[in-house]
Design a protein around this motif. Structure first.
Motif, short mmCIF file in Angstrom:
data_model
loop_
_atom_site.label_atom_id
_atom_site.label_comp_id
_atom_site.label_asym_id
_atom_site.label_seq_id
_atom_site.Cartn_x
_atom_site.Cartn_y
_atom_site.Cartn_z
N LEU A 162 73.61 102.31 36.42
CA LEU A 162 74.64 102.14 37.32
C LEU A 162 75.77 101.71 36.67
O LEU A 162 77.24 101.93 37.23
CB LEU A 162 74.02 101.13 38.33
N ASN A 163 75.78 100.74 35.93
CA ASN A 163 77.09 100.29 35.08
C ASN A 163 77.60 101.61 34.55
O ASN A 163 79.00 101.33 34.40
CB ASN A 163 76.70 99.29 33.99
N TYR A 164 77.00 102.56 33.72
CA TYR A 164 77.59 103.59 33.27
C TYR A 164 78.49 104.44 34.31
O TYR A 164 79.62 104.64 34.03
CB TYR A 164 76.54 104.67 32.51
N PHE A 165 78.09 104.49 35.57
CA PHE A 165 78.64 105.27 36.68
C PHE A 165 79.85 104.47 37.03
O PHE A 165 81.02 105.03 37.34
CB PHE A 165 77.78 105.54 37.62
N ASP B 182 89.52 97.03 47.10
CA ASP B 182 90.25 95.78 46.93
C ASP B 182 90.30 95.16 45.56
O ASP B 182 90.54 93.94 45.39
CB ASP B 182 89.48 94.62 47.83
N GLY B 183 89.93 95.97 44.50
CA GLY B 183 89.84 95.43 43.12
C GLY B 183 88.72 94.98 42.71
O GLY B 183 88.71 94.33 41.49
N SER B 184 87.60 94.55 43.31
CA SER B 184 86.30 94.32 42.88
C SER B 184 85.44 95.48 42.38
O SER B 184 85.76 96.61 42.49
CB SER B 184 85.56 93.62 44.34
N THR B 185 84.46 94.98 41.86
CA THR B 185 83.46 96.01 41.22
C THR B 185 82.83 96.97 42.32
O THR B 185 82.69 96.35 43.43
CB THR B 185 82.36 95.17 40.58
N ILE B 186 82.40 97.90 42.01
CA ILE B 186 81.76 99.00 42.71
C ILE B 186 80.46 98.14 43.07
O ILE B 186 79.61 97.69 42.50
CB ILE B 186 81.47 100.47 41.92
N TRP B 187 80.15 98.31 44.50
CA TRP B 187 78.87 97.89 45.10
C TRP B 187 77.69 97.97 44.27
O TRP B 187 76.58 97.00 44.21
CB TRP B 187 78.83 98.20 46.48
N GLY C 195 75.08 92.66 40.60
CA GLY C 195 73.62 92.07 40.19
C GLY C 195 72.93 92.18 41.63
O GLY C 195 71.67 91.97 41.35
N TRP C 196 73.66 91.73 42.49
CA TRP C 196 72.57 91.70 43.82
C TRP C 196 71.88 92.91 44.14
O TRP C 196 70.82 92.88 44.50
CB TRP C 196 73.46 91.09 44.93
N PHE C 197 72.69 94.02 44.11
CA PHE C 197 72.15 95.18 44.26
C PHE C 197 71.13 95.67 43.24
O PHE C 197 69.93 96.08 43.72
CB PHE C 197 73.39 96.31 44.54
N LYS C 198 71.31 95.20 42.04
CA LYS C 198 70.21 95.55 41.17
C LYS C 198 69.07 94.72 41.33
O LYS C 198 67.86 95.31 40.97
CB LYS C 198 70.83 95.31 39.61
N LEU C 199 69.16 93.54 41.70
CA LEU C 199 68.19 92.85 42.06
C LEU C 199 67.33 93.05 43.19
O LEU C 199 66.08 93.12 43.17
CB LEU C 199 68.61 91.06 42.47
N ILE C 200 68.08 93.67 44.03
CA ILE C 200 67.38 94.28 45.32
C ILE C 200 66.66 95.68 44.94
O ILE C 200 65.50 95.82 45.47
CB ILE C 200 68.39 94.65 46.37
N LEU C 201 67.23 96.35 43.92
CA LEU C 201 66.48 97.49 43.36
C LEU C 201 65.06 97.13 42.83
O LEU C 201 64.13 97.87 42.79
CB LEU C 201 67.25 98.15 42.40
#
Length: 128
Positions: free
Chosen positions: A78-81, A89-94, A98-104
């Protein structure tokens, strides 16, 4: 270590498994060395831990955790993508947070243990 023939067979299968994941990571990340080695290194560590748990006969209780951790090995993809992309808004892609990865990682663990609990509960109801 490697006293029994099945341990040698599992070690050979583990080497093939890591090689297959290395190849798949290379294809998935367009041969980006950083992400290919991150994924492959995590899969190698995961394979060593899984092999050790298998040898000590503890893997049956922990395979849902191992499933979640294997998915965690591939979250670097996902980091590669998300590389070079930012949200409006300038933030990282959802999906690179880390939270999304933790949920995965947590969802398959919880779902697997829930499925095992439900299966065991149904067996008790049926008297098996």
């Amino acid at each position: 270590m490697f006293q029994k023939p099945e341990e040698i067979i599992m070690a050979i299968l583990a080497v093939l498994w890591v090689a297959l994941n290395y190849y798949a990571a290379g294809i998935a990340t367009a041969a980006s060395l950083k992400y290919t080695f991150l994924i492959s290194g995590c899969v190698l560590l995961w394979t060593i831990v899984s092999f050790w748990l298998w040898r000590s006969e503890r893997i049956l209780r922990l395979y849902p955790v191992l499933l979640g951790l294997f998915i965690g090995c591939w979250t670097f993809w996902l980091n590669y993508f998300a590389q070079g992309k930012t949200a409006a808004d300038g933030s990282t892609i959802w999906y690179a947070t880390g939270w999304f990865k933790l949920i995965l990682v947590i969802v398959p663990i919880v779902a697997s243990y829930a499925w095992l609990w439900r299966r065991q509960h149904q067996r008790k109801l049926l008297g098996k």
